[in-house]
Design a protein around this motif. Structure first.
Motif, PDB file in Angstrom:
ATOM      1  N   UNK A  10      28.752  52.618  47.163  1.00  0.00           N
ATOM      2  CA  UNK A  10      28.182  51.562  48.003  1.00  0.00           C
ATOM      3  C   UNK A  10      28.171  51.975  49.467  1.00  0.00           C
ATOM      4  N   UNK A  11      27.207  51.436  50.214  1.00  0.00           N
ATOM      5  CA  UNK A  11      27.183  51.701  51.651  1.00  0.00           C
ATOM      6  C   UNK A  11      28.476  51.224  52.290  1.00  0.00           C
ATOM      7  N   UNK A  12      28.969  50.089  51.811  1.00  0.00           N
ATOM      8  CA  UNK A  12      30.268  49.568  52.231  1.00  0.00           C
ATOM      9  C   UNK A  12      31.023  49.139  50.969  1.00  0.00           C
ATOM     10  N   UNK A  13      32.219  49.684  50.769  1.00  0.00           N
ATOM     11  CA  UNK A  13      33.064  49.271  49.643  1.00  0.00           C
ATOM     12  C   UNK A  13      34.084  48.271  50.146  1.00  0.00           C
ATOM     13  N   UNK A  14      34.023  47.042  49.602  1.00  0.00           N
ATOM     14  CA  UNK A  14      34.952  46.005  50.026  1.00  0.00           C
ATOM     15  C   UNK A  14      36.000  45.687  48.970  1.00  0.00           C
ATOM     16  N   UNK A  15      35.722  46.072  47.717  1.00  0.00           N
ATOM     17  CA  UNK A  15      36.671  45.760  46.651  1.00  0.00           C
ATOM     18  C   UNK A  15      36.618  46.837  45.572  1.00  0.00           C
ATOM     19  N   UNK A  16      37.803  47.231  45.111  1.00  0.00           N
ATOM     20  CA  UNK A  16      37.946  48.163  43.997  1.00  0.00           C
ATOM     21  C   UNK A  16      38.533  47.383  42.827  1.00  0.00           C
ATOM     22  N   UNK A  17      37.856  47.437  41.695  1.00  0.00           N
ATOM     23  CA  UNK A  17      38.312  46.743  40.484  1.00  0.00           C
ATOM     24  C   UNK A  17      38.626  47.795  39.435  1.00  0.00           C
ATOM     25  N   UNK A  18      39.850  47.816  38.968  1.00  0.00           N
ATOM     26  CA  UNK A  18      40.225  48.851  38.006  1.00  0.00           C
ATOM     27  C   UNK A  18      40.996  48.310  36.821  1.00  0.00           C
ATOM     28  N   UNK A  43      44.139  49.706  50.466  1.00  0.00           N
ATOM     29  CA  UNK A  43      44.555  48.431  51.026  1.00  0.00           C
ATOM     30  C   UNK A  43      44.710  48.525  52.548  1.00  0.00           C
ATOM     31  N   UNK A  44      45.275  49.615  53.011  1.00  0.00           N
ATOM     32  CA  UNK A  44      45.463  49.812  54.449  1.00  0.00           C
ATOM     33  C   UNK A  44      44.129  49.861  55.176  1.00  0.00           C
ATOM     34  N   UNK A  45      43.105  50.359  54.491  1.00  0.00           N
ATOM     35  CA  UNK A  45      41.763  50.450  55.076  1.00  0.00           C
ATOM     36  C   UNK A  45      40.997  49.136  54.981  1.00  0.00           C
ATOM     37  N   UNK A  46      41.615  48.114  54.413  1.00  0.00           N
ATOM     38  CA  UNK A  46      40.963  46.813  54.329  1.00  0.00           C
ATOM     39  C   UNK A  46      40.169  46.588  53.060  1.00  0.00           C
ATOM     40  N   UNK A  47      40.308  47.472  52.074  1.00  0.00           N
ATOM     41  CA  UNK A  47      39.612  47.319  50.792  1.00  0.00           C
ATOM     42  C   UNK A  47      40.529  46.572  49.832  1.00  0.00           C
ATOM     43  N   UNK A  48      40.042  45.484  49.264  1.00  0.00           N
ATOM     44  CA  UNK A  48      40.848  44.753  48.302  1.00  0.00           C
ATOM     45  C   UNK A  48      40.885  45.509  46.975  1.00  0.00           C
ATOM     46  N   UNK A  49      42.032  45.510  46.328  1.00  0.00           N
ATOM     47  CA  UNK A  49      42.200  46.148  45.025  1.00  0.00           C
ATOM     48  C   UNK A  49      42.548  45.076  44.005  1.00  0.00           C
ATOM     49  N   UNK A  50      41.734  44.984  42.966  1.00  0.00           N
ATOM     50  CA  UNK A  50      41.989  44.039  41.882  1.00  0.00           C
ATOM     51  C   UNK A  50      42.285  44.818  40.603  1.00  0.00           C
ATOM     52  N   UNK A  70      46.715  40.117  48.611  1.00  0.00           N
ATOM     53  CA  UNK A  70      46.344  38.924  47.850  1.00  0.00           C
ATOM     54  C   UNK A  70      47.218  38.693  46.624  1.00  0.00           C
ATOM     55  N   UNK A  71      47.741  39.766  46.037  1.00  0.00           N
ATOM     56  CA  UNK A  71      48.670  39.627  44.909  1.00  0.00           C
ATOM     57  C   UNK A  71      48.050  39.197  43.606  1.00  0.00           C
ATOM     58  N   UNK A  72      46.716  39.189  43.527  1.00  0.00           N
ATOM     59  CA  UNK A  72      46.063  38.644  42.346  1.00  0.00           C
ATOM     60  C   UNK A  72      45.639  39.729  41.368  1.00  0.00           C
ATOM     61  N   UNK A  73      45.622  39.359  40.081  1.00  0.00           N
ATOM     62  CA  UNK A  73      45.127  40.251  39.034  1.00  0.00           C
ATOM     63  C   UNK A  73      44.381  39.410  38.011  1.00  0.00           C
ATOM     64  N   UNK A  74      43.377  40.014  37.413  1.00  0.00           N
ATOM     65  CA  UNK A  74      42.622  39.378  36.338  1.00  0.00           C
ATOM     66  C   UNK A  74      43.176  39.910  35.030  1.00  0.00           C
ATOM     67  N   UNK A  75      43.674  39.001  34.204  1.00  0.00           N
ATOM     68  CA  UNK A  75      44.379  39.388  32.981  1.00  0.00           C
ATOM     69  C   UNK A  75      43.655  38.859  31.740  1.00  0.00           C
TER      70      UNK A  75
END
Length: 280
Positions: A10-18, A43-50, A70-75
């Motif tokens: 992406x031109x800008x990556x705002x979230x990583x989902x793994x 996370x330090x770079x401002x990208x949210x990790x889910x 954020x502390x959140x996870x999709x389970x």
């Protein structure tokens, strides 16, 4: 199919989902130092990790220390959103018990020898013939019909998913059979190397819940990079603006992703995260 080093990002990556098992985690169910460092740097770079997994929230100890802001996870394949800071479920997308009972009945008739487990928001319970869960010694053992019955309608814990195990059928053949005969009533997928199906409410998937979480944050699919390895990751890999199947991935995941990275034991997720950060 492009690789981890040349697939468009992406031109800008705002979230990583793994995904976790077979993706972020090594085969020994640990995180490598390289992957831990990559997650922290993102996370330090401002990208949210889910973390987006088929696991229930109570099995998230392996990664909960690595959830930052954020502390959140999709389970449970999208059936629950959990706060890993305190283990609470923030929301659930349950499988209706009447639908679950109908699916159990349909699979018993179509695939003799099948056995079931019921994953509730409060824990897992399973039939006598179902492979036992050593991580859940307090589980109730009873037939699925009893496990799904409520003393008073509407008072039972939410059913996050039903699991169906067959001792003889090929995993993909079992999945195809279930989707053919009951796919209009529930969502069917798999993430195990065995013939173990994961059954959720109709329309519930990792992708659907991830999309909802992203919408709440004003993040579009084009700003998401996703990683996965099994059929339960297919919708998420297709939805994200950029996605990577692991080098060890199921063919369906490879077909759905926009690129392929290294295997989970070769830090395939970290390789791509490092590339994302280097391009900023």
């Amino acid at each position: 199919m492009t690789s981890a080093t040349d697939s468009p990002l992406p031109a800008v990556t705002r979230l990583i989902a793994t995904d976790l098992d077979g993706t972020l985690l090594r085969d020994d169910k640990t995180l490598s130092d390289r992957t831990t460092a990559a997650l922290a740097a993102a996370e330090e770079a401002g990208i949210e990790v889910f973390f987006v997994t088929g696991r229930p929230a109570r099995w998230m100890d392996v990664v909960s220390p690595h959830v930052q802001r954020h502390g959140m996870a999709i389970c449970a394949n999208g059936a629950a959103v959990a706060d890993l800071h305190d283990g609470t479920l923030l929301r659930t997308y349950p499988l209706d018990r009447a639908v679950a009972l109908a699916v159990v009945d349909t699979l018993r008739e179509a695939a003799p020898g099948v056995s079931f487990a019921v994953e509730l928001a409060t824990g897992i319970h399973y039939e006598p013939a179902y492979p036992p869960f050593h991580m859940d010694p307090g589980a109730t053992v009873a037939v699925a019909e009893k496990l799904l019955r409520e003393e008073v309608p509407g008072t039972g814990a939410p059913v996050l998913k039903v699991l169906a195990h067959h001792p003889e059928l090929a995993p993909d053949a079992f999945l195809s059979l279930a989707r053919d005969i009951a796919g209009d009533h529930a969502s069917f997928t798999r993430s195990s190397p065995t013939a173990l199906l994961e059954i959720s409410g109709l329309g519930v998937s990792k992708a659907a819940t991830l999309a909802a979480c992203c919408a709440e944050r004003g993040i579009s699919a084009d700003e998401v990079v996703a990683f996965g390895d099994m059929p339960n990751d297919v919708e998420m890999l297709s939805w994200a603006g950029a996605s990577f199947a692991m080098g060890n991935a199921h063919p369906a995941a490879v077909a759905a992703a926009s690129g392929v990275t290294l295997t989970n034991d070769e830090d395939g997720v970290a390789v791509v995260i490092e590339r994302i950060l280097a391009a900023r």
